[in-house]
Scaffold this motif. Sequence first.
Motif, mmCIF file in Angstrom:
data_model
loop_
_atom_site.group_PDB
_atom_site.id
_atom_site.type_symbol
_atom_site.label_atom_id
_atom_site.label_comp_id
_atom_site.label_asym_id
_atom_site.label_seq_id
_atom_site.Cartn_x
_atom_site.Cartn_y
_atom_site.Cartn_z
ATOM 1 N N LEU A 134 0.825 -1.204 0.000
ATOM 2 C CA LEU A 134 0.000 0.000 0.000
ATOM 3 C C LEU A 134 0.861 1.256 0.000
ATOM 4 O O LEU A 134 0.540 2.245 -0.672
ATOM 5 C CB LEU A 134 -0.920 -0.011 1.224
ATOM 6 C CG LEU A 134 -1.864 1.191 1.360
ATOM 7 C CD1 LEU A 134 -2.846 1.241 0.187
ATOM 8 C CD2 LEU A 134 -2.624 1.121 2.688
ATOM 9 N N PHE A 137 2.124 1.786 -3.424
ATOM 10 C CA PHE A 137 0.982 2.211 -4.238
ATOM 11 C C PHE A 137 0.704 3.701 -4.066
ATOM 12 O O PHE A 137 0.500 4.438 -5.046
ATOM 13 C CB PHE A 137 -0.248 1.384 -3.849
ATOM 14 C CG PHE A 137 -1.521 1.830 -4.503
ATOM 15 C CD1 PHE A 137 -1.772 1.561 -5.837
ATOM 16 C CD2 PHE A 137 -2.479 2.529 -3.772
ATOM 17 C CE1 PHE A 137 -2.953 1.980 -6.440
ATOM 18 C CE2 PHE A 137 -3.660 2.942 -4.358
ATOM 19 C CZ PHE A 137 -3.902 2.675 -5.699
ATOM 20 N N SER A 228 0.445 1.604 -11.016
ATOM 21 C CA SER A 228 -0.546 1.841 -9.960
ATOM 22 C C SER A 228 -1.695 0.850 -10.070
ATOM 23 O O SER A 228 -2.159 0.289 -9.071
ATOM 24 C CB SER A 228 -1.073 3.276 -10.046
ATOM 25 O OG SER A 228 -0.048 4.224 -9.825
ATOM 26 N N ALA A 229 -2.144 0.610 -11.296
ATOM 27 C CA ALA A 229 -3.217 -0.363 -11.509
ATOM 28 C C ALA A 229 -2.756 -1.774 -11.145
ATOM 29 O O ALA A 229 -3.505 -2.550 -10.531
ATOM 30 C CB ALA A 229 -3.677 -0.317 -12.964
ATOM 31 N N ALA A 232 -2.765 -2.159 -7.453
ATOM 32 C CA ALA A 232 -4.131 -2.309 -6.942
ATOM 33 C C ALA A 232 -4.577 -3.773 -7.045
ATOM 34 O O ALA A 232 -5.210 -4.307 -6.125
ATOM 35 C CB ALA A 232 -5.079 -1.402 -7.722
ATOM 36 N N LEU A 235 -2.741 -5.742 -4.329
ATOM 37 C CA LEU A 235 -3.371 -5.549 -3.016
ATOM 38 C C LEU A 235 -4.608 -6.429 -2.883
ATOM 39 O O LEU A 235 -4.857 -7.014 -1.815
ATOM 40 C CB LEU A 235 -3.742 -4.070 -2.836
ATOM 41 C CG LEU A 235 -2.566 -3.102 -2.654
ATOM 42 C CD1 LEU A 235 -3.055 -1.656 -2.710
ATOM 43 C CD2 LEU A 235 -1.853 -3.356 -1.333
ATOM 44 N N LEU A 236 -5.378 -6.543 -3.954
ATOM 45 C CA LEU A 236 -6.561 -7.410 -3.939
ATOM 46 C C LEU A 236 -6.143 -8.875 -3.809
ATOM 47 O O LEU A 236 -6.788 -9.654 -3.102
ATOM 48 C CB LEU A 236 -7.372 -7.199 -5.218
ATOM 49 C CG LEU A 236 -8.740 -7.883 -5.300
ATOM 50 C CD1 LEU A 236 -9.669 -7.351 -4.213
ATOM 51 C CD2 LEU A 236 -9.370 -7.676 -6.677
#
Length: 490
Positions: A134, A137, A228-229, A232, A235-236
């Motif tokens: 995070l 990110f 960045s994508a 994400a 992180l998921l």
Amino acid sequence: MSDPAETAPLLKSVETTSEWSADRIRASKRWITIEPVIFTALIAYGTIGTLRTEYIRMLVAESFGVNGTGLQPNCSVNQSDPQYKLQEEIQSQTSLSVMYLQLCSAFLNIFSAPVLSSWSDRSGRKGVLFLAALGIFVNCIMYLVVTTFSLSQYLLFIGETVQGLTGSLILIVAASLAYIADITTKKKRLFRFVIIDTTLFFAIGLSQVLMGYIVRDYGYMPPFAAVSAALAVALLYIVLPPCLIETRRCSEEESSAFANELSIMMKRIILLMRVTEGSRHIILVLLTMIGFFTTLMFQGSITIAVLLGMGSPFCWSTVTVGIYTAVTLMTCCLGLLVGGVTLPLCLKEHWILYICCFSSAAAYLVTGIAPSTLFLFVGSAIGCLRTLTGPVVRAVMSKAVMEQEQGVVFAIIGVIESVAGFGSPLLLGSLFAATVETYGGSLSFYFLAGVNVIPITLIFILHIITVRSKNQESKNVQTSQEEKPNDKVL
């Protein structure tokens, strides 16, 4: 016939009697676990590291009224030319600005990473991994916003601060290695550590090649938006239980107030080196120092090799710089895979470490005497085994400590290597700048080749400790066998 002490491992494995949980057993059966997270984080980290310098350099050049995107190194410029002096001033200010950004993140994660990594031993790996990812990110988002809307460069310190407070790449690697240690046996651990390091070099090398072309054609927004994508999604991946299985659970008794938890973690970091049985504390210190000097040499060597290539007689373009960096990292990937799989089959750890040091010294000597670009690439190929030192050192240290100490030991390794990685460009960059006019930059690589004497000496000390320990054990066994008949007579 060789002495069995000569082929003994550097350090005995610490056996534990704790049983694996069902989650750890399920995770151990998977071929892919933490790799997608660390690969994505490394791509993002490498992208920030590459584009940060280019973007700051462009802003500094524009502040001098120069088109920053068209500023290229000049191979044979007259040093009395005002344009040469201007370029030197731009390079100097860019170096300082980038250094301040690096300092902001580096100093913070030196303190945050060991605490958070140690916390993962008690609270679980996934929460710490999520926090570190995070932070990277958030930093990517800040670079995306600043570069897209041409905002003040001082806003970048916000993202760097968040990334530093959440552990940054140090915590990503430490938590990933601790996760692998949770789900592997001691025999298979070295191979999985090699895979982690291979992923590291491959990811950063891939970003070095692609980002230069993307920025040249499309600007800074696409690469920062893409990473960045990707983060994400990573992180998921961490959050969803079916994707990444937690290997350590925190019981209610272990859930304490943060102040108490922090105190416990700091005590565990200090107590780790106080175990003297089998000279464990000495061996852990020696292994840590070997990792420190290995990182110190490698991190800065790429930077000054690029500086060497951009000058006369090589005159590299930015494309050649990217190719050289990628080739250097990819040959390290090949060395990690081939050496990491084959060498442990016939050699013990100390002999592998010797070979890695000789590979490193030979690479730097060839680079120092290189008369052409081809020789520089040959030097990279010769040094393909120099990065194998890292996984070997981590594997030995991991087998030497208890299960509940894995996060602590990897955090310490990460911090030491981070300090070396930060100080290396400063040390070698200063040496290169001071000697480039008289020795053409070659003296820096002769210095690097000579520094290998230090880790070789440390490995030799480890070797001696191993031999003496094995001989002492043999004497104890022989003495006990000789005393048994006497006991029966009595």
